[in-house]
Design an enzyme around this catalytic site. Structure first.
Site, PDB file in Angstrom:
ATOM      1  N   HIS A   1      15.033 -44.696 -20.359  1.00  0.00           N
ATOM      2  CA  HIS A   1      16.014 -44.413 -19.316  1.00  0.00           C
ATOM      3  C   HIS A   1      15.825 -42.998 -18.781  1.00  0.00           C
ATOM      4  O   HIS A   1      15.859 -42.760 -17.559  1.00  0.00           O
ATOM      5  CB  HIS A   1      17.411 -44.572 -19.925  1.00  0.00           C
ATOM      6  CG  HIS A   1      18.490 -44.815 -18.935  1.00  0.00           C
ATOM      7  ND1 HIS A   1      18.380 -45.689 -17.888  1.00  0.00           N
ATOM      8  CD2 HIS A   1      19.744 -44.305 -18.852  1.00  0.00           C
ATOM      9  CE1 HIS A   1      19.512 -45.697 -17.203  1.00  0.00           C
ATOM     10  NE2 HIS A   1      20.352 -44.861 -17.759  1.00  0.00           N
TER      11      HIS A   1
ATOM     12  N   GLN B   1      21.642 -34.240 -12.993  1.00  0.00           N
ATOM     13  CA  GLN B   1      22.733 -35.019 -13.585  1.00  0.00           C
ATOM     14  C   GLN B   1      23.477 -34.264 -14.673  1.00  0.00           C
ATOM     15  O   GLN B   1      22.949 -33.362 -15.307  1.00  0.00           O
ATOM     16  CB  GLN B   1      22.195 -36.317 -14.175  1.00  0.00           C
ATOM     17  CG  GLN B   1      21.386 -36.085 -15.436  1.00  0.00           C
ATOM     18  CD  GLN B   1      21.079 -37.362 -16.184  1.00  0.00           C
ATOM     19  OE1 GLN B   1      21.077 -38.444 -15.610  1.00  0.00           O
ATOM     20  NE2 GLN B   1      20.807 -37.264 -17.467  1.00  0.00           N
TER      21      GLN B   1
ATOM     22  N   LYS C   1      29.066 -48.459 -22.851  1.00  0.00           N
ATOM     23  CA  LYS C   1      28.020 -49.343 -23.350  1.00  0.00           C
ATOM     24  C   LYS C   1      28.714 -50.611 -23.829  1.00  0.00           C
ATOM     25  O   LYS C   1      29.695 -50.545 -24.581  1.00  0.00           O
ATOM     26  CB  LYS C   1      27.258 -48.674 -24.499  1.00  0.00           C
ATOM     27  CG  LYS C   1      26.381 -47.501 -24.068  1.00  0.00           C
ATOM     28  CD  LYS C   1      25.291 -47.906 -23.085  1.00  0.00           C
ATOM     29  CE  LYS C   1      24.270 -46.791 -22.890  1.00  0.00           C
ATOM     30  NZ  LYS C   1      23.412 -47.044 -21.718  1.00  0.00           N
TER      31      LYS C   1
ATOM     32  N   TYR D   1      30.776 -41.378 -11.558  1.00  0.00           N
ATOM     33  CA  TYR D   1      31.268 -42.659 -12.069  1.00  0.00           C
ATOM     34  C   TYR D   1      31.277 -42.652 -13.585  1.00  0.00           C
ATOM     35  O   TYR D   1      30.434 -42.033 -14.218  1.00  0.00           O
ATOM     36  CB  TYR D   1      30.419 -43.825 -11.555  1.00  0.00           C
ATOM     37  CG  TYR D   1      28.957 -43.749 -11.909  1.00  0.00           C
ATOM     38  CD1 TYR D   1      28.068 -43.020 -11.113  1.00  0.00           C
ATOM     39  CD2 TYR D   1      28.459 -44.393 -13.031  1.00  0.00           C
ATOM     40  CE1 TYR D   1      26.720 -42.940 -11.442  1.00  0.00           C
ATOM     41  CE2 TYR D   1      27.106 -44.321 -13.366  1.00  0.00           C
ATOM     42  CZ  TYR D   1      26.246 -43.586 -12.567  1.00  0.00           C
ATOM     43  OH  TYR D   1      24.919 -43.501 -12.885  1.00  0.00           O
TER      44      TYR D   1
ATOM     45  N   ARG E   1      22.800 -28.635 -20.661  1.00  0.00           N
ATOM     46  CA  ARG E   1      23.617 -29.818 -20.939  1.00  0.00           C
ATOM     47  C   ARG E   1      25.045 -29.423 -21.285  1.00  0.00           C
ATOM     48  O   ARG E   1      25.992 -30.132 -20.952  1.00  0.00           O
ATOM     49  CB  ARG E   1      23.009 -30.595 -22.103  1.00  0.00           C
ATOM     50  CG  ARG E   1      21.726 -31.311 -21.718  1.00  0.00           C
ATOM     51  CD  ARG E   1      21.109 -32.062 -22.877  1.00  0.00           C
ATOM     52  NE  ARG E   1      19.932 -32.810 -22.421  1.00  0.00           N
ATOM     53  CZ  ARG E   1      18.676 -32.521 -22.766  1.00  0.00           C
ATOM     54  NH1 ARG E   1      18.411 -31.513 -23.595  1.00  0.00           N
ATOM     55  NH2 ARG E   1      17.670 -33.243 -22.295  1.00  0.00           N
TER      56      ARG E   1
END
Lengths: 308, 308, 308, 308, 308
Positions: free
Chosen positions: E229, E242, E206, E202, E188
């Site tokens: 999610h 991702q 929130k 993109y 990460r």
């Protein structure tokens, strides 16, 4: 057609990594903590289903234009819209467009995204490119929507609408649908462009505001609204033909709508009528609209006074 | 006037397909699973009812302008706004406009969209085009709104408003309406431009936000609000004349409003007054406003200091 | 001053129609089905009440500027801001402005819209115009707001606020208001520009969102909120002077606010204080803000380093 | 420092009126019907409290740049960011900035708005100005917020939080606050710029939408939310230092936030943490964010490859 | 790697103050009234955790381009995307992009923000920079989200989902998670770029609108939604990888999403599927989307017709 059809198109795989620190197959893996699926297709830019779709709109750049474009540049323009067989994408149609936002537009479809974008790049290549300014574009892929009923759900819908479960009428309708479905889906994935003079193009989202959130509605309700919406469109059979391609994850709007019309007034009528459908009235968010009239390169140049 | 009136205008039908993969009459058909209607008109760009309407606004481009425009370029500008008979659209009026957004604007109407857009293209043609920058435009068509009462619904409305069903007064009013209606509708579809000095132009939508969604209201309520709205406008008879043309499916807003005023203060007054009507107060969404003063090409050039 | 004061300004009536198809007096009439009022004033661009107001903001264009502006161009700039008597509008004041959006701004007022816009066009005329880029503008007219109390409603308001109906104090207050009202209204329609160094300019709308819709509130409530709002402003007497002009039907916002301040901190204070008034807190929507400092042409050029 | 410190800065009063029709002291008065206060300060551009604050962001203009900037132009750039003593504003710091929106930014503070804006104009002056494009700016003034507790309200807050009214602990805390307050307020009005490498800049509004309208909340509630918000910030003492300046009436947003960070990660952390405070979560509306790294003129030129 | 790795990158500390009035260590302190923490790290631009991440998108500038770029300029372009070891950031990958918004894009990661931005500046340096126009960018940092479960909270979640507290299965799962977590977090913070041909990019926020305010929801609810999610994403293991980096306080959006896809259709599928998750459906606000195909400098030039 292969994964790497043209010299100027990108390969389906990165040709090289950029120095030792960029990703390599051994390090570029799944998200943390997740096991990849048993068997995965080879990396590729070509979808298993559907084609890449590009909509491109342009203005001629006039702030340095003292005279009509030279014959050579005009020829380059026309060639960009009518490429050689090798570079020709599966679908290509061009339009002069009404109003100041754009002078002309192009729709392109092909399995390879590089072949679609190559049309755009050809219009901006040195020579003609100096005189053309991109105005808008949209990147999407064709698909069979999740709201297209399967044969079984089509049958259930007819029963809900009153057909007797064991009636021969129902059986005949279902059988006809089953025969039509493959062709219909092929038309959704690889649509032909009708030979009509007018077209309009616009992107759309489904809203997610409190009180009108499409994505928190159950599938059954969304499916029902989409069926009613489709019903509205059927009244325009023979007058309007449509392509709905998907921009989710690819461009700024979720869907791109292409409507081809036998007459431009049908474009106005169908969009007006469908706006009262709940799927649009309550949930539709619409982006810029472009209306165009079918024209080849020479006709575009003539209409736009670019020729001497 | 035919379907293909000028050499530079597009044909009503695509002149050619672009290679073997583009659409052809045999493949470009109705949406999947839908039978076309029995008899359909020939493909055409000319609406059965109504005219194409173009609103165009421009700025002079001054970043390379060291001297007034040459006499030749001035002449080209004036000719673009006063074309020869063959190229002259059914309606054309020009205005100098107030403020920095635009120096001048043009409204054009004609059955053929190519003839409307040809005025725009003539203003951007090599020569004068280098000095002109499009600022805004709107593409629409004239129509008879669904809220225009038929003779029968007009009669019913009068009765609701208190007229006795069998009274001679009612009969007289209905008869007068019946006589006026064809001329009124002709004026909606092919409006004349009044000989007044001021005009304002703006696009609008009907809102679809939760709590104020025009398109989910029943027709009866929408119809009643539109009747009240029309009533507000009638107080300005002789002071303001209007054209409401439709951009649905053609441009970014649903409607285009053109108001011609005997005096610019009436434009301010009517828009302010009507904003309190429920149809506007609750549901109206308004785009950019342009105010203009009627002027021919030479007057525009003079006002904008483009002449030596 | 007449309806057509300057050669480059447009006439109050269209000087010519553009070919046989454009409007003529016999066809350009009232909206369909409506009888014009008995007697109407001649068509004119000059309001019966109020002046045209133009706010214009500009940046110097520097991307081709290698040296200070020539003395000749500087002279042209200064002359555009200090025109000859014949071209001088009723009011004109200029300001250098803070920040990147604009280098300077101008406010202009005159009965004739062409005389107002002529100042804008003079700043963009060949010569100086190449070096100036319009940044923003607003077109409006001065007016006496519907919320300005009449003598009678002023009397009623005082009684509601506690004055005894027959008291001599009430009579004196009402009498004083009656004497002041004409001068106050003249100041609203034809305001003088105070001799203070700072000013701020911004447009505004009254909101029409569900839950805060100004235009669906009854007049009595709107009137009361506007009276409270005016009360807030009175605390700044001698510190801030204001002009509220109307852009409804003329430009993209409904009102334009001009505040002149004895000190720029009063501009900040009055806008902050008034934002808590219900009329602003709940219903005000604000556009771009510009703050300027009074300066003539030469001072603007000096501040912006345009002189050698 | 006087009211007119530099030749190119505007005077505190208009140097001249523009013809007989512009405002004069005798006509430019208070709003209609309002008596000015007994004694008012002289008109001036210098606030009684606080400084003018300018934030300016720029891109280098590269579309005509074939070679590094000349030594002379580089020298002009550095001089604009390090002016002579006479032109030096009270505070000035420059930063290279990350991303495409801007290449560098400057924050400037001074009592005189002309001295602040003169830094901006020096960067755009003929020579260097051709190669620099303003990207964004914000105009504000420093102030002591209405939510800064007075000594008495600070005492009351401590009691509410549990301190005994007569305890020596309370007395000591209040006494310490009383001693610190003048210095704290001086730091709010005339802040020093910490010697840290990173900073971020963004404007904000308090929302006025139905359901989350800051300006209709009572002061007590707003005050309490701001106190909690301040508490969140205190956790970053020594890591982040802030300036909140006011743009109300001066620029498009109500407040401008400047955060200086000992490390850029603290900027991310403090903004993320504070976003959950009710004052931000429910009422905060945020504009563009710029992150910058402290650098003088030469370092900016080097980082941006403008030097040979 | 040190705090000041390259000549053109800024120092971690301001190299000089700009005159005597700018901040100095003795004056630039904590916010008023706040005691700094006992021990603080040295000022630095390098985060203690995570890397700076830059996403940059560009268009070729064609309005003055008469011929292909020279070999020298092409070489400069390729070198900017493949810098020497000293200037090479930890991660760098380039893509040609679909549509008119951008021709190509670059993602860069490094502990030093100057090294990330240096890639951007190299693409705009004199020579090649004249032909390239920045289209969009995003500035963020990598982090371990607060929603990544700790070992203990992972254990509790499994128990809530049905695992018996004392079962060996639970112990095994927890143990495996504990072993994986450091590598997952390293991925990460310092992610590898997978060797796949497609990617999309993109930014997102929130939402904080009334009725859907993420930041006023309790952590437990937000955590649960984020877990669901993440579950959605796991279905794409091996198809999509991702990176979520944080822009809070650094750029205009709160997060930046980078999705690398084995096939572009997976990008569409994962974004569409996840949009129905409550975290996205109700709270997600999305910015511009760019889709790109991995390509080195030469491939980008070829695809964009910039080579002869």
């Amino acid at each position: 057609m292969t994964d790497r059809p043209t010299p100027s198109a990108p390969s389906g795989r990165p040709a090289s990594s950029h120095g030792p620190s960029t990703g390599s197959p051994s390090t570029g893996g799944p998200p943390p903590g997740v096991r990849p699926q048993a068997s995965l297709p080879e990396p590729s830019v070509i979808p298993e289903q559907g084609w890449h779709v590009g909509h491109f709109f342009y203005r001629f750049r006039r702030d340095q234009l003292d005279a009509p474009l030279s014959a050579e540049v005009c020829q380059q323009f026309c060639a960009a819209l009518a490429p050689s067989d090798e570079l020709m994408p599966e679908r290509l149609a061009s339009y002069w467009t009404s109003g100041h936002e754009a002078d002309f537009g192009v729709i392109v479809m092909d399995p390879h995204p590089g072949k679609v974008n190559a049309i755009h790049q050809a219009l901006l290549a040195p020579g003609i490119g100096r005189w053309i300014e991109p105005a808008w574009s949209f990147t999407s892929v064709s698909e069979v929507s999740e709201y297209v009923p399967s044969v079984e759900s089509y049958r259930e819908r007819l029963i809900r609408q009153g057909d007797a479960p064991d009636s021969p009428e129902l059986a005949a309708k279902v059988s006809a649908y089953e025969r039509r479905l493959p062709m219909m889906n092929r038309n959704r994935l690889q649509p032909d462009i009708p030979d009509w003079p007018a077209a309009c193009f616009y992107p759309m989202n489904k809203s997610r505001v409190p009180g009108a959130n499409w994505f928190t509605e159950p599938f059954s309700l969304r499916n029902q609204m989409m069926a009613e919406h489709a019903q509205s469109g059927m009244a325009f059979a023979g007058k309007v033909s449509q392509l709905i391609s998907v921009g989710v994850g690819l461009d700024d709007w979720e869907w791109m709508v292409t409507l081809w019309g036998r007459n431009p007034e049908y474009l106005k009528e169908i969009v007006y009528k469908m706006r009262f459908d709940e799927a649009s009235a309550k949930y539709g968010e619409f982006g810029p609209f472009y209306v165009g009239y079918r024209a080849d390169g020479r006709e575009i140049l003539d209409h736009c006074r670019m020729t001497g």
